[in-house]
Design an enzyme around this catalytic site. Sequence first.
Site, PDB file in Angstrom:
ATOM      1  N   ASP A   6      32.937   6.015 -39.822  1.00 19.82           N
ATOM      2  CA  ASP A   6      31.826   5.449 -38.502  1.00 19.82           C
ATOM      3  C   ASP A   6      30.982   6.684 -38.683  1.00 19.82           C
ATOM      4  OD1 ASP A   6      30.714   4.586 -36.313  1.00 19.82           O
ATOM      5  OD2 ASP A   6      32.656   3.560 -35.973  1.00 19.82           O
TER       6      ASP A   6
ATOM      7  N   HIS B 291      27.026   1.741 -38.478  1.00 20.98           N
ATOM      8  CA  HIS B 291      28.070   2.573 -38.151  1.00 20.98           C
ATOM      9  C   HIS B 291      28.268   3.742 -39.257  1.00 20.98           C
ATOM     10  CE1 HIS B 291      29.018   1.813 -34.021  1.00 20.98           C
ATOM     11  NE2 HIS B 291      28.852   0.562 -34.359  1.00 20.98           N
TER      12      HIS B 291
ATOM     13  N   ASP C  48      29.504  -4.692 -37.212  1.00 22.98           N
ATOM     14  CA  ASP C  48      29.070  -4.980 -35.980  1.00 22.98           C
ATOM     15  C   ASP C  48      28.052  -4.117 -35.645  1.00 22.98           C
ATOM     16  OD1 ASP C  48      31.055  -2.570 -36.435  1.00 22.98           O
ATOM     17  OD2 ASP C  48      31.092  -2.369 -34.310  1.00 22.98           O
ATOM     18  N   GLU C  49      27.293  -4.327 -34.667  1.00 25.01           N
ATOM     19  CA  GLU C  49      26.364  -3.383 -34.084  1.00 25.01           C
ATOM     20  C   GLU C  49      25.390  -2.758 -35.055  1.00 25.01           C
ATOM     21  OE1 GLU C  49      29.032  -1.809 -30.129  1.00 25.01           O
ATOM     22  OE2 GLU C  49      29.095  -0.685 -31.810  1.00 25.01           O
TER      23      GLU C  49
ATOM     24  N   THR D 216      38.252   5.737 -30.074  1.00 30.02           N
ATOM     25  CA  THR D 216      38.664   7.045 -29.738  1.00 30.02           C
ATOM     26  C   THR D 216      37.317   8.031 -29.048  1.00 30.02           C
ATOM     27  OG1 THR D 216      38.927   7.997 -31.952  1.00 30.02           O
ATOM     28  CG2 THR D 216      40.839   6.983 -30.828  1.00 30.02           C
TER      29      THR D 216
HETATM   30  C1  ACM Z   1      33.343  -2.797 -31.777  1.00 36.15           C
HETATM   31  O1  ACM Z   1      33.870  -2.402 -30.684  1.00 36.15           O
HETATM   32  N1  ACM Z   1      32.076  -2.269 -31.815  1.00 36.15           N
HETATM   33  C2  ACM Z   1      33.821  -3.720 -32.614  1.00 36.15           C
END
Ligand code: ACM
Length: 535
Positions: A196, A257, A320-321, A461
């Site tokens: 990430d 990410h 994602d994102e 986390t």
């Molecule tokens: C996520 O919670 N961004 C998959």
Amino acid sequence: MATVSLMGAGCASQPNPRPMIIPEPTHMEMGQKHFQINDKTRIIVQTDTRGTGEFLADLLTPALGHHPELVQNAALLNTDNAILLLIDPGSPLGEEGYQLTITHNTLRIFAATDAGIFYGVQTLRQMLPPEIELKKSLAPSALELPAISIMDRPRYRWRGFMLDVSRHFFPPEYIKRTLDLMALQKLNTFHWHLTDDQGWRIQIKRYPELTSIGAWRTDENGQRYGGFYTQDEIRDIIHYAAARHITIVPEIEMPGHCMAALATYPELSDTGGPFKVSDKWGIHYDVYCPGKESTFVFLQNVLDEVIALFPGPFIHIGGDEVPKDQWKANPQCQALMKREHLANEEELQSYFVKRITAYVQSKGKRVIGWDEILEGGLAPGAAVMSWRGTKGGIAAAQSGHDVVMSPGTHCYLDHYQSESQIPPKPFRLLTLEKVYSFDPSGELTPDEAKYVLGVQGNLWTEQVATPQRADYMAYPRLAAIAEVGWSISENKDWPDFESRLKSFEQRLSYLGVNYFAGPTTTTQPAAEPSAATKP
Ligand code: ACM
């Protein structure tokens, strides 16, 4: 409940009390007598069940004061005072189901595979008093088991837990401890969020800088923070998981990410950097540049090593994102879109995901990604992990794609568990009762529901810096996820779960788990979590 008391009906004596097991088994029928495990009890195994037999023997050894004898001898199948762990190829209970029968002189676990035998042993473990987890000598009465007949099988085949090891790093011993606790709850899929913005945590031999640079950040307090798993450590953990019938799904995040990778190789970005491994949470604007072939070469080389390491069928590629601003501004991305006739940047994301999916599939693996991979068209064969509610999962199932349900509304274990626990604002509340109420297939027709692989609890986390805190957030809510994933709807009963949880939590405390012991439900209406869970 599926418990009935037919055995011995008509006799004066009462059937045994129902054992407290999480997740609740499909069907239990109580008898009246007892089976005593003692010094002479032997464990009868076959080649395929020997490992599970060892697991059971190790569990019993401290309590008994000696290691029970493991015997592999077909002539002993009808022997008394024996625990039989036997493969029954004709078992009607599927790949993970088992039948557990205890009479006054034998204890039998039959299943089609060793996974089923292993789950039968986990049920047996929960029929023993929680003190068995203390690994100390116990009185003989502690090893007396009630006569019972159990037929059990899981509702779903994906019963998952995700741990984010990028925002905070958790050492191999904690990963193994997590796998131990998953096994106790019959969870079978560990989703390891390995990369990430805040750290790259998996050694890639071709790109050593990914971990010499990308695994380390400087936090706001000026301290260096980081860590990573070597490929040897990962192999060891995979082996440990396999012995517990847990498949590991590694996640390599793309195209967003990825600041830890871009800090290492800024040339893979749209702007060229420079960047640092992020010390901030949230969504970052710099992402991999699909306009450069070198990006795909890099990711494919990384995936080659990941695929060679992990034996499971799925590779998680994130998705994602992903802010698209840099792609809009980058001439190489725009040229690629023109060449490939992509109408907008969403289709460029789809192009990216489809290309990676095709590559992963060419290596014999399947891709799973967060529900954004639906945008601009889903790659054939890809599975979806629905996190922004269940909408994405429903759309995926309706178009014939496999789906894992892990909506923020019910499955995000980083959300707070009770009002009493909430200092910061805005907060998101997810009580144990709400997790328990989730039905992964509840909004689907029976035909669509066939595409629901299962359910997963996710622990991000950012706010979880230590193993103690991770325990506190994950438990007992992961036990509710386990029951959502395993038990049939007819057997789900919140007050009954709460009462079974008391003994389960005693077991957790003997195992050293720092579980949250506060309120399990809410009296105040709480705001629904918004779609995005990160600030
Ligand atoms: C996520 O919670 N961004 C998959």
